[in-house]
Design a protein around this motif. Structure first.
Motif, PDB file in Angstrom:
ATOM      1  N   VAL A 128       0.870  -1.181   0.000  1.00 29.63           N
ATOM      2  CA  VAL A 128       0.000   0.000   0.000  1.00 29.63           C
ATOM      3  C   VAL A 128       0.901   1.223   0.000  1.00 29.63           C
ATOM      4  O   VAL A 128       1.856   1.301   0.770  1.00 29.63           O
ATOM      5  CB  VAL A 128      -0.933   0.030   1.231  1.00 29.63           C
ATOM      6  CG1 VAL A 128      -1.738   1.328   1.269  1.00 29.63           C
ATOM      7  CG2 VAL A 128      -1.862  -1.174   1.231  1.00 29.63           C
ATOM      8  N   ILE A 129       0.594   2.163  -0.878  1.00 31.26           N
ATOM      9  CA  ILE A 129       1.349   3.413  -0.922  1.00 31.26           C
ATOM     10  C   ILE A 129       0.357   4.577  -0.894  1.00 31.26           C
ATOM     11  O   ILE A 129      -0.687   4.528  -1.550  1.00 31.26           O
ATOM     12  CB  ILE A 129       2.278   3.483  -2.160  1.00 31.26           C
ATOM     13  CG1 ILE A 129       3.207   4.684  -2.068  1.00 31.26           C
ATOM     14  CG2 ILE A 129       1.498   3.494  -3.450  1.00 31.26           C
ATOM     15  CD1 ILE A 129       4.353   4.647  -3.078  1.00 31.26           C
ATOM     16  N   VAL A 130       0.669   5.579  -0.084  1.00 35.88           N
ATOM     17  CA  VAL A 130      -0.177   6.756   0.077  1.00 35.88           C
ATOM     18  C   VAL A 130       0.616   7.958  -0.419  1.00 35.88           C
ATOM     19  O   VAL A 130       1.715   8.223   0.060  1.00 35.88           O
ATOM     20  CB  VAL A 130      -0.587   6.957   1.555  1.00 35.88           C
ATOM     21  CG1 VAL A 130      -1.484   8.174   1.704  1.00 35.88           C
ATOM     22  CG2 VAL A 130      -1.263   5.702   2.100  1.00 35.88           C
ATOM     23  N   LEU A 131       0.040   8.664  -1.381  1.00 35.45           N
ATOM     24  CA  LEU A 131       0.688   9.831  -1.977  1.00 35.45           C
ATOM     25  C   LEU A 131      -0.163  11.073  -1.718  1.00 35.45           C
ATOM     26  O   LEU A 131      -1.371  11.053  -1.961  1.00 35.45           O
ATOM     27  CB  LEU A 131       0.862   9.640  -3.482  1.00 35.45           C
ATOM     28  CG  LEU A 131       1.638   8.398  -3.907  1.00 35.45           C
ATOM     29  CD1 LEU A 131       1.577   8.208  -5.411  1.00 35.45           C
ATOM     30  CD2 LEU A 131       3.081   8.494  -3.431  1.00 35.45           C
ATOM     31  N   THR A 132       0.462  12.112  -1.246  1.00 29.67           N
ATOM     32  CA  THR A 132      -0.217  13.388  -1.029  1.00 29.67           C
ATOM     33  C   THR A 132       0.447  14.429  -1.911  1.00 29.67           C
ATOM     34  O   THR A 132       1.674  14.583  -1.885  1.00 29.67           O
ATOM     35  CB  THR A 132      -0.131  13.817   0.447  1.00 29.67           C
ATOM     36  OG1 THR A 132      -0.682  12.790   1.266  1.00 29.67           O
ATOM     37  CG2 THR A 132      -0.896  15.113   0.683  1.00 29.67           C
ATOM     38  N   TYR A 133      -0.377  15.114  -2.685  1.00 23.21           N
ATOM     39  CA  TYR A 133       0.086  16.189  -3.567  1.00 23.21           C
ATOM     40  C   TYR A 133      -0.574  17.484  -3.146  1.00 23.21           C
ATOM     41  O   TYR A 133      -1.665  17.484  -2.569  1.00 23.21           O
ATOM     42  CB  TYR A 133      -0.302  15.901  -5.018  1.00 23.21           C
ATOM     43  CG  TYR A 133       0.591  14.920  -5.725  1.00 23.21           C
ATOM     44  CD1 TYR A 133       1.535  15.356  -6.652  1.00 23.21           C
ATOM     45  CD2 TYR A 133       0.499  13.558  -5.489  1.00 23.21           C
ATOM     46  CE1 TYR A 133       2.360  14.453  -7.316  1.00 23.21           C
ATOM     47  CE2 TYR A 133       1.320  12.655  -6.144  1.00 23.21           C
ATOM     48  CZ  TYR A 133       2.246  13.114  -7.063  1.00 23.21           C
ATOM     49  OH  TYR A 133       3.052  12.228  -7.715  1.00 23.21           O
ATOM     50  N   LEU A 134       0.071  18.600  -3.455  1.00 22.37           N
ATOM     51  CA  LEU A 134      -0.522  19.918  -3.292  1.00 22.37           C
ATOM     52  C   LEU A 134      -0.652  20.537  -4.675  1.00 22.37           C
ATOM     53  O   LEU A 134       0.287  20.467  -5.479  1.00 22.37           O
ATOM     54  CB  LEU A 134       0.353  20.815  -2.421  1.00 22.37           C
ATOM     55  CG  LEU A 134       0.537  20.384  -0.975  1.00 22.37           C
ATOM     56  CD1 LEU A 134       1.507  21.321  -0.268  1.00 22.37           C
ATOM     57  CD2 LEU A 134      -0.792  20.337  -0.249  1.00 22.37           C
ATOM     58  N   THR A 135      -1.833  21.103  -4.939  1.00 27.00           N
ATOM     59  CA  THR A 135      -2.009  21.866  -6.171  1.00 27.00           C
ATOM     60  C   THR A 135      -2.040  23.339  -5.792  1.00 27.00           C
ATOM     61  O   THR A 135      -2.619  23.712  -4.776  1.00 27.00           O
ATOM     62  CB  THR A 135      -3.293  21.472  -6.926  1.00 27.00           C
ATOM     63  OG1 THR A 135      -4.430  21.585  -6.059  1.00 27.00           O
ATOM     64  CG2 THR A 135      -3.199  20.052  -7.460  1.00 27.00           C
ATOM     65  N   ARG A 136      -1.380  24.151  -6.586  1.00 25.67           N
ATOM     66  CA  ARG A 136      -1.308  25.584  -6.317  1.00 25.67           C
ATOM     67  C   ARG A 136      -2.356  26.299  -7.152  1.00 25.67           C
ATOM     68  O   ARG A 136      -2.456  26.096  -8.359  1.00 25.67           O
ATOM     69  CB  ARG A 136       0.086  26.120  -6.637  1.00 25.67           C
ATOM     70  CG  ARG A 136       0.316  27.541  -6.147  1.00 25.67           C
ATOM     71  CD  ARG A 136       1.765  27.966  -6.298  1.00 25.67           C
ATOM     72  NE  ARG A 136       2.215  27.910  -7.668  1.00 25.67           N
ATOM     73  CZ  ARG A 136       2.073  28.899  -8.552  1.00 25.67           C
ATOM     74  NH1 ARG A 136       1.501  30.023  -8.205  1.00 25.67           N
ATOM     75  NH2 ARG A 136       2.522  28.751  -9.780  1.00 25.67           N
ATOM     76  N   GLN A 140      -5.415  29.680  -2.650  1.00 27.99           N
ATOM     77  CA  GLN A 140      -4.688  28.816  -1.721  1.00 27.99           C
ATOM     78  C   GLN A 140      -4.549  27.432  -2.334  1.00 27.99           C
ATOM     79  O   GLN A 140      -5.235  27.106  -3.292  1.00 27.99           O
ATOM     80  CB  GLN A 140      -5.389  28.732  -0.362  1.00 27.99           C
ATOM     81  CG  GLN A 140      -6.592  27.805  -0.326  1.00 27.99           C
ATOM     82  CD  GLN A 140      -7.108  27.609   1.088  1.00 27.99           C
ATOM     83  OE1 GLN A 140      -7.348  28.569   1.800  1.00 27.99           O
ATOM     84  NE2 GLN A 140      -7.291  26.374   1.489  1.00 27.99           N
ATOM     85  N   PRO A 141      -3.663  26.601  -1.782  1.00 30.75           N
ATOM     86  CA  PRO A 141      -3.489  25.256  -2.336  1.00 30.75           C
ATOM     87  C   PRO A 141      -4.614  24.311  -1.924  1.00 30.75           C
ATOM     88  O   PRO A 141      -5.343  24.556  -0.970  1.00 30.75           O
ATOM     89  CB  PRO A 141      -2.155  24.792  -1.736  1.00 30.75           C
ATOM     90  CG  PRO A 141      -1.986  25.603  -0.508  1.00 30.75           C
ATOM     91  CD  PRO A 141      -2.712  26.896  -0.726  1.00 30.75           C
TER      92      PRO A 141
END
Length: 171
Positions: A128-136, A140-141
């Motif tokens: 299991v892999i958990v990925l968190t991204y931020l979009t600008r 605000q993101p």
């Protein structure tokens, strides 16, 4: 037009729509009272977790990059249909439609997607892999969470969501 904080909170409370492959689209969640349980929030961060902003494996990074680039171009249906193709999440057309509209709504509030970056990459066990991204965006993101599972040799998306709650990322 200035948006008041209570109105903004009310609008934003509906932005998180976790898509779960484990639940049939119209099946109520089991509970003792017979009433459906509220949706489980997949977005909370673990306490005392230091983010690991390393890129995921190429077979995960490629589809995520394509997803965000298509969202950036403003083609929300194509972004979701392509990204969720072949997954149980992609088969839940009604939920996908709601997710597309929530994305349009969020981008309408915060502005167009300018760019994106990996914020966190961690494994839960070896499959299991958990990925968190931020979009600008202009205002605000937004935070995006993707959860992948590898039952054999290939990763598959089993859950995703986005929100604007960034407080638990700040220490």
């Amino acid at each position: 037009m200035k948006i008041t904080k209570p109105v903004l909170l009310l609008v934003l409370s509906g932005l998180l729509l976790p898509l779960r492959a484990q639940t049939a689209p119209d099946a109520p969640a089991p509970s003792d009272s017979g009433a459906p349980s509220p949706p489980r929030n997949i977005m909370p961060m673990t306490i005392n977790h230091k983010p690991n902003p390393t890129n995921p494996p190429a077979d995960l990074a490629g589809p995520i990059d394509k997803f965000f680039k298509t969202l950036k171009a403003g083609d929300y249906p194509t972004a979701y249909e392509g990204f969720l193709a072949g997954t149980k999440l992609g088969a839940q057309k009604e939920k996908m439609s709601v997710f597309i509209s929530k994305t349009q709504e969020a981008f309408g509030i915060y502005g167009k997607l300018n760019d994106y970056e990996i914020y966190d990459n961690y494994s839960v066990g070896s499959n299991v892999i958990v990925l968190t991204y931020l979009t600008r965006h202009d205002l605000q993101p937004l935070r995006w969470r993707f959860i992948f599972y590898r039952p054999d040799k290939q990763w598959g998306l089993i859950n995703m969501g986005f929100d604007d709650v960034l407080l638990d990322m700040l220490d």
